[in-house]
Write an enzyme that holds these catalytic residues in place. Sequence first.
Site, PDB file in Angstrom:
ATOM      1  N   ASP A  43     -16.216   6.485   1.196  1.00  0.00           N
ATOM      2  CA  ASP A  43     -16.395   7.882   1.584  1.00  0.00           C
ATOM      3  C   ASP A  43     -15.154   8.430   2.285  1.00  0.00           C
ATOM      4  O   ASP A  43     -15.238   9.043   3.346  1.00  0.00           O
ATOM      5  CB  ASP A  43     -17.629   8.017   2.490  1.00  0.00           C
ATOM      6  N   SER A  63     -23.439  13.104   6.977  1.00  0.00           N
ATOM      7  CA  SER A  63     -24.535  12.902   6.042  1.00  0.00           C
ATOM      8  C   SER A  63     -25.572  11.923   6.581  1.00  0.00           C
ATOM      9  O   SER A  63     -26.697  11.926   6.163  1.00  0.00           O
ATOM     10  CB  SER A  63     -23.977  12.408   4.717  1.00  0.00           C
TER      11      SER A  63
END
Length: 823
Positions: A629, A516
């Site tokens: 994450d 990301s």
Amino acid sequence: MTIKVLILILAGTIPHEIGHLPSLERLSLGINNLSGLIPSSIFNISTITLIDLHDNQLSGTLPANIGLGLPNLQFFFIGGNKLSGVLPKSISNASQLIRLELGQNLFSGFIPSELCALANLYRLALHQNNLTIDTSIPEVNFFSCLANLKDLSTLALSHNPLNAKLSVSFSNLSASLEFIYLGDCNMRGNIPNDIGNLSNLTLLDLAENKLSGPVPTSMGRLQNVQILDVHGNKLQGHIPDELCQLIHLNELSLYGNQLTGAIPACLGDLNAALRGLFLQSNLLTSTIPSTLWGLSDILHLNLSSNSLVGPLSEGFGNLKVVIDVDLSNNQLSGSIPSSIQSLQNLVNLSLASNNLEGPIPSSFGNLLSLVRLDLSQNNLSGMIPKSLEALSYLKYLNLSFNKLQGEIPTGGPFTNLSAQSFVSNRGLCGVSRFHVQPCKRKSDTSILKYVIPGILSAMLLVISIIWLVMLRRKKNVEATIETTYLPQPLYRRVSYQELLSATNGFNVSNLLGTGSFGSVYKGTFSDGVDVAIKVFNLETEGAFTSFDVECDMLSNIRHRNLIKVISCCNQNDFKALILNYMPNGNLEKWLYSQNYSLNMLQRLDIMINVASALEYLHHDYETPIVHCDLKPSNILLDDDMVAHVADFGIAKLLGGGDSMTQTMTLATIGYMAPGDVLLLVYVSTLYVMINVVVLKNLFYISYIAEYGTEGIVTRRGDVYSFGIVLMETFTRRKPTDEMFVGEMSLKQWVANSLFADAIVEVVDTNLLGTQKDPKFVSYNVCLSSIMRLGVACCVETPEERINMQEAVATLNKIKTEYVKEVW
Ligand SMILES: *[C@@H]1O[C@H](CO)[C@@H](O)[C@H](O)[C@H]1NC(C)=O
Ligand SMILES: *[C@@H]1O[C@H](CO)[C@@H](O)[C@H](O)[C@H]1NC(C)=O
Ligand SMILES: *[C@@H]1O[C@H](CO)[C@@H](O)[C@H](O)[C@H]1NC(C)=O
Ligand SMILES: *[C@@H]1O[C@H](CO)[C@@H](O)[C@H](O)[C@H]1NC(C)=O
Ligand SMILES: *[C@@H]1O[C@H](CO)[C@@H](O)[C@H](O)[C@H]1NC(C)=O
Ligand SMILES: *[C@@H]1O[C@H](CO)[C@@H](O)[C@H](O)[C@H]1NC(C)=O
Ligand SMILES: *[C@@H]1O[C@H](CO)[C@@H](O)[C@H](O)[C@H]1NC(C)=O
Ligand SMILES: *[C@@H]1O[C@H](CO)[C@@H](O)[C@H](O)[C@H]1NC(C)=O
């Protein structure tokens, strides 16, 4: 008061007053600790459709008129109690019964043939009682009336002393029959030929009886059968080739009979579904057909205690995922094929009591999952390969009664082995503990050869340590706890130029993946050190306010289960982290790619590694670090399949405080705690997709406050992600799988299966083995504990979630129990 549904969790006795709830439809008191008698008033509630009292401590008998007051009863579950006495004939007056489940009690006497009047009966479970069949009037006994049950799907009578001939007329039974459990029922006679007419049969268990005669060839017509278990009988004759037509067969257990002839070569045709083949303890002869090695997905293979001859084929190495192989007690000859080294999941191997000769291949050291290895009573010669020291799970080794020579290794698992592992090998030498001759040492002149390099490396070590200490002091960083020190490249600053040449100018062929917030490349420095280089994409607004400071901090975090940050590069607009390279890729690949697979122990170990890493970040580091994450693609595996968590501390790298909200957007949908997702409503998001997810999760609205007002990311969010990853690892289902729509989520799916005691329906089928596997219960217990832990990590209220310290302790306990149970 009109109560229609009553669910209680209770200990003690069931209050008699329950019978005074005149409109009650469902009574669910299963899996509690209830004791005493079942109040007979319950059997007088005419509205009741479900009575569930299973798995309690209830005792007493069933009233003789039980069925007369239950005109609407459809589900009657009282299995797993201490109920005794006879089964009242009047049960049949509860004529709407669909499921009658009375297993695991102390009922005795005859199975009433009146049960055959229950026209809607779908599942009949009377297993594990003391029931018999009245054979005095053969025409009207329970076996002969079974044909009336036109909807019957499951017939479970196993572990009852039925004491009858297997005189069932199978062709008269309903085609709806799917599951027949008649194991351990003291039954005699042949297996009737018309058993082949049960076209929908999925499971047939006739094990541990006194059945004789042949295995009927008609069984080849059981097109849907998945488990065929007739072990422990007195069956004779050949194994019919017709069985090879059973393309859905998952487990074939013919062991412990008197079967003769060769193993049919066509069994190799069952490649697609067969996971367990148990032919041991028969009178089988001839060679092992080469086609058997084509069973590339088989997990359990036992051919022991027959009279098989001939050499072992190199094809052995094709059983890529096999967990146990037992070929002991045959007359196999020749050498052990070296292809055996490809069996990476092999836990238990026995080739004992054969005529094998030649050396033990040193490639055995690659069988890293091995826990038991028995090569005793052969003619093996040569040295015991030192490579066996690498088998860190090995608990049992038997090399006795061979012709082995040379020194017995002492490292690794050998530290805990005794002389019993090496009995009667005249050529072996080594330490006295093994009751063998001491080994003769090499001549003294060679000493220098060892001493000089020794001194040199000691000096080098001292210098490195001093340098390290100075480096740390200079940076004024408090000591970090290093659970295990692994040799790792030392911290150093690198330039953009160095990175360019290490990656061939950031060549696409070096690209390991894109995430990301940047891309990851593989690079090789001029000194040959392989690294992974994470290059940040600078469009992430407001990030990197304090890149250098945070990067130094990251490079000082060391734990054997965290990816080591070797260095950073910060030149103009270019910002990158240089990380330890992990040759085995990430957990995502291992879970979902065709060519990879992980066994139970490997998955457990990986999750213990991940949990230890998070525990360290949350509790052992001076200022707790939240990962934010965690997901399978962030869990990387080294050469030894030890897991290392990557991308921790990115939150800090991007600048603490204000930009914490942005960090949240980096977290990956599906692994985030519900509150995390909602917070995104309030920040400008990087992903359009997030809005969609938010809408789905409005359900969790009450948690906005928790994250929204405090504005901080908490460790509890990581615990949630960990729970999701844990469930995913053992179910092999992503939380974003398309099956999870509406209110059904991975967590809910797992929780439901735990509630229904049906964990086997959700776990990765590659893990399960088969239901008749003796280890199945241990697998099941272990998997249930794991799933319970997963659910506990994902409790919706953050305060009620457990922390990572508890998670690590629980996982370690589960592993200990599992290892103890299974081996
Ligand atoms: C059930 O109800 C009938 C009539 O209401 C009564 O006669 C009978 O004793 C009751 N049985 C039990 C076991 O309570
Ligand atoms: C109970 O069922 C039996 C047959 O199973 C039947 O003969 C009897 O008449 C029934 N009794 C009542 C009260 O319905
Ligand atoms: C089982 O039932 C038989 C009669 O059918 C009885 O003699 C025996 O004691 C019972 N055994 C147990 C353990 O209840
Ligand atoms: C059982 O199967 C055989 C062979 O398919 C068939 O000939 C026979 O009619 C079947 N019997 C019944 C009762 O369906
Ligand atoms: C099976 O069914 C057939 C026809 O319905 C009948 O003639 C035969 O007697 C039945 N066999 C048994 C053993 O019940
Ligand atoms: C193979 O079967 C034998 C006899 O049933 C049993 O003792 C042995 O433990 C089995 N081997 C494995 C690896 O399960
Ligand atoms: C040896 O056994 C002890 C106690 O059972 C255990 O703590 C230790 O880890 C074992 N060592 C190896 C190398 O397996
Ligand atoms: C290995 O097998 C031999 C016999 O085959 C037995 O005497 C010995 O006790 C076994 N060793 C161990 C460690 O069980």
